[in-house]
Write a protein that holds these residues in place. Structure first.
Motif, PDB file in Angstrom:
ATOM      1  N   MET A 161     -16.040   2.290  24.026  1.00 43.78           N
ATOM      2  CA  MET A 161     -14.709   2.543  23.489  1.00 43.78           C
ATOM      3  C   MET A 161     -14.033   1.291  22.925  1.00 43.78           C
ATOM      4  O   MET A 161     -13.068   1.384  22.176  1.00 43.78           O
ATOM      5  N   VAL A 162     -14.525   0.117  23.337  1.00 42.64           N
ATOM      6  CA  VAL A 162     -13.936  -1.158  22.883  1.00 42.64           C
ATOM      7  C   VAL A 162     -15.078  -2.069  22.454  1.00 42.64           C
ATOM      8  O   VAL A 162     -15.486  -2.978  23.186  1.00 42.64           O
ATOM      9  N   PRO A 163     -15.637  -1.858  21.279  1.00 45.82           N
ATOM     10  CA  PRO A 163     -16.789  -2.669  20.864  1.00 45.82           C
ATOM     11  C   PRO A 163     -16.408  -4.126  20.658  1.00 45.82           C
ATOM     12  O   PRO A 163     -15.241  -4.448  20.380  1.00 45.82           O
ATOM     13  N   PRO A 164     -17.366  -5.035  20.804  1.00 43.73           N
ATOM     14  CA  PRO A 164     -17.069  -6.460  20.621  1.00 43.73           C
ATOM     15  C   PRO A 164     -16.415  -6.777  19.277  1.00 43.73           C
ATOM     16  O   PRO A 164     -15.583  -7.688  19.192  1.00 43.73           O
ATOM     17  N   ARG A 165     -16.751  -6.043  18.240  1.00 44.71           N
ATOM     18  CA  ARG A 165     -16.153  -6.324  16.924  1.00 44.71           C
ATOM     19  C   ARG A 165     -14.644  -6.080  16.932  1.00 44.71           C
ATOM     20  O   ARG A 165     -13.903  -6.737  16.200  1.00 44.71           O
ATOM     21  N   TRP A 166     -14.165  -5.129  17.753  1.00 42.32           N
ATOM     22  CA  TRP A 166     -12.721  -4.896  17.863  1.00 42.32           C
ATOM     23  C   TRP A 166     -12.054  -6.086  18.544  1.00 42.32           C
ATOM     24  O   TRP A 166     -10.975  -6.525  18.133  1.00 42.32           O
ATOM     25  N   ILE A 167     -12.687  -6.617  19.577  1.00 43.01           N
ATOM     26  CA  ILE A 167     -12.154  -7.805  20.242  1.00 43.01           C
ATOM     27  C   ILE A 167     -12.110  -8.978  19.263  1.00 43.01           C
ATOM     28  O   ILE A 167     -11.147  -9.748  19.237  1.00 43.01           O
ATOM     29  N   ALA A 168     -13.149  -9.106  18.445  1.00 44.77           N
ATOM     30  CA  ALA A 168     -13.179 -10.190  17.459  1.00 44.77           C
ATOM     31  C   ALA A 168     -12.033 -10.071  16.460  1.00 44.77           C
ATOM     32  O   ALA A 168     -11.456 -11.087  16.038  1.00 44.77           O
ATOM     33  N   ARG A 169     -11.677  -8.841  16.096  1.00 44.18           N
ATOM     34  CA  ARG A 169     -10.611  -8.636  15.116  1.00 44.18           C
ATOM     35  C   ARG A 169      -9.219  -8.683  15.721  1.00 44.18           C
ATOM     36  O   ARG A 169      -8.291  -9.228  15.115  1.00 44.18           O
ATOM     37  N   ARG A 170      -9.043  -8.102  16.929  1.00 42.51           N
ATOM     38  CA  ARG A 170      -7.713  -7.850  17.440  1.00 42.51           C
ATOM     39  C   ARG A 170      -7.288  -8.745  18.612  1.00 42.51           C
ATOM     40  O   ARG A 170      -6.117  -8.816  18.918  1.00 42.51           O
ATOM     41  N   ALA A 190     -23.981   1.144  26.504  1.00 44.83           N
ATOM     42  CA  ALA A 190     -24.007   0.924  25.054  1.00 44.83           C
ATOM     43  C   ALA A 190     -24.905  -0.253  24.712  1.00 44.83           C
ATOM     44  O   ALA A 190     -24.472  -1.251  24.123  1.00 44.83           O
ATOM     45  N   ALA A 191     -26.181  -0.155  25.074  1.00 38.71           N
ATOM     46  CA  ALA A 191     -27.114  -1.245  24.808  1.00 38.71           C
ATOM     47  C   ALA A 191     -27.250  -1.528  23.317  1.00 38.71           C
ATOM     48  O   ALA A 191     -27.668  -2.623  22.928  1.00 38.71           O
ATOM     49  N   ASP A 192     -26.887  -0.557  22.478  1.00 35.58           N
ATOM     50  CA  ASP A 192     -26.949  -0.777  21.038  1.00 35.58           C
ATOM     51  C   ASP A 192     -25.925  -1.815  20.566  1.00 35.58           C
ATOM     52  O   ASP A 192     -26.012  -2.303  19.431  1.00 35.58           O
ATOM     53  N   LEU A 193     -24.957  -2.155  21.433  1.00 32.32           N
ATOM     54  CA  LEU A 193     -23.966  -3.166  21.079  1.00 32.32           C
ATOM     55  C   LEU A 193     -24.393  -4.573  21.496  1.00 32.32           C
ATOM     56  O   LEU A 193     -23.637  -5.530  21.320  1.00 32.32           O
ATOM     57  N   ALA A 194     -25.593  -4.710  22.054  1.00 40.52           N
ATOM     58  CA  ALA A 194     -26.039  -6.011  22.553  1.00 40.52           C
ATOM     59  C   ALA A 194     -26.019  -7.071  21.458  1.00 40.52           C
ATOM     60  O   ALA A 194     -25.475  -8.168  21.657  1.00 40.52           O
ATOM     61  N   ALA A 195     -26.598  -6.784  20.315  1.00 38.92           N
ATOM     62  CA  ALA A 195     -26.671  -7.779  19.250  1.00 38.92           C
ATOM     63  C   ALA A 195     -25.275  -8.211  18.817  1.00 38.92           C
ATOM     64  O   ALA A 195     -25.031  -9.398  18.554  1.00 38.92           O
ATOM     65  N   GLU A 196     -24.356  -7.254  18.765  1.00 28.78           N
ATOM     66  CA  GLU A 196     -22.975  -7.543  18.375  1.00 28.78           C
ATOM     67  C   GLU A 196     -22.301  -8.474  19.388  1.00 28.78           C
ATOM     68  O   GLU A 196     -21.641  -9.446  19.020  1.00 28.78           O
ATOM     69  N   ALA A 197     -22.493  -8.169  20.669  1.00 29.37           N
ATOM     70  CA  ALA A 197     -21.894  -8.996  21.718  1.00 29.37           C
ATOM     71  C   ALA A 197     -22.505 -10.393  21.740  1.00 29.37           C
ATOM     72  O   ALA A 197     -21.795 -11.401  21.851  1.00 29.37           O
ATOM     73  N   PHE A 198     -23.826 -10.459  21.633  1.00 27.08           N
ATOM     74  CA  PHE A 198     -24.504 -11.758  21.677  1.00 27.08           C
ATOM     75  C   PHE A 198     -24.103 -12.625  20.486  1.00 27.08           C
ATOM     76  O   PHE A 198     -23.877 -13.830  20.632  1.00 27.08           O
TER      77      PHE A 198
END
Length: 271
Positions: A161-170, A190-198
């Protein structure tokens, strides 16, 4: 020979710090956040080798003003073993990929904004801030200005619900201190978000990833894990801190990382 026999599991380092602890009562009926008293935490901490915790109020739909005040009192009397992070609410929510229920919640919050849980000027009595944007929203400009002026660390839930890209923007552009992306940015599965978080952790020296709430072995043993940007968190009482530490320790590619993840990263964040 088993993997455990080949690689002895590192013991908790001296000064082990748990950066993700829910402390106090919740009004969720204990469905998600069981009540944890300071004495109960201390008992678990002693059994787990934990010397210090970053703690914040569990989810409370009625607001966080009373819970923040009580946590600050407990932390002040803990001899430094508990560092209190203020739990804050607000009207802004992560609606980029939100389901219908989150849109409805966001509309209600804009029509009747919640009590943020703390006046901006009171933030100086806390060691940091905890945000759960998909349930609480995030506070407005005055709070973020105070957070930035004080260079407070911000621990932000992250995952489906709160992907790393939202944290990066907001969140990142409105802060100046460390930003801890909780749950490796992947809660709950949400293992598919691993690359985004890393990628976020590697691209910004203020960003850390905490290990809380990650129970799948493949999430902790990802080949691209930025081990030098990790900090230990248990999500206690959802997970016993010793169980959480042992899970992290088993995944370490180098036992020498134990002190870095379990103590030194937290020291850097809280300094």
């Amino acid at each position: 020979m088993t993997e455990a026999a080949r690689s002895p599991m590192p013991e908790p380092p001296a000064g082990l710090t748990d950066i993700h602890v829910h402390l106090g009562p919740s009004d969720t009926g204990e469905l998600y956040y069981p009540h944890l008293t300071p004495d109960e935490w201390l008992e678990m901490a002693e059994a787990s080798g934990i010397m210090r915790a970053v703690a914040f109020a569990p989810t409370n739909h009625a607001g966080y003003a009373q819970a923040n005040a009580e946590l600050a009192r407990v932390a002040a009397g803990s001899g430094g073993r508990i560092r209190a992070f203020a739990r804050l609410s607000g009207p802004e929510m992560p609606l980029d990929e939100a389901p219908g229920w989150l849109w409805r919640r966001a509309v209600k919050r804009r029509l009747r904004p919640p009590d943020p849980g703390l006046a901006p000027e009171a933030l100086e009595t806390f060691a940091g801030v905890k945000l759960l944007p998909q349930l609480d929203g995030v506070p407005g400009t005055r709070h973020f200005e105070a957070i930035a002026d004080l260079r407070l660390p911000v621990l932000c839930h992250s995952g489906r619900m709160v992907p790393p890209r939202w944290i990066a923007r907001r969140i990142l552009p409105r802060t100046t201190g460390p930003v801890i992306v909780a749950h490796l940015g992947q809660f709950p599965d949400a293992a598919d978000l691993a690359a985004e978080a890393f990628a976020l952790a590697r691209s910004d020296p203020r960003v850390w990833l905490d290990t809380s709430g990650i129970w799948r072995r493949d999430q902790l043993r990802h080949p691209d894990m930025p081990w030098d940007r990790l900090v230990f968190g248990s999500d206690c009482p959802l997970t016993h801190p010793r169980v959480a530490w042992d899970q992290v320790a088993r995944a370490l590619p180098d036992p020498g990382l134990a002190a870095r993840i379990g103590r030194d990263a937290a020291e850097e964040i809280l300094s």
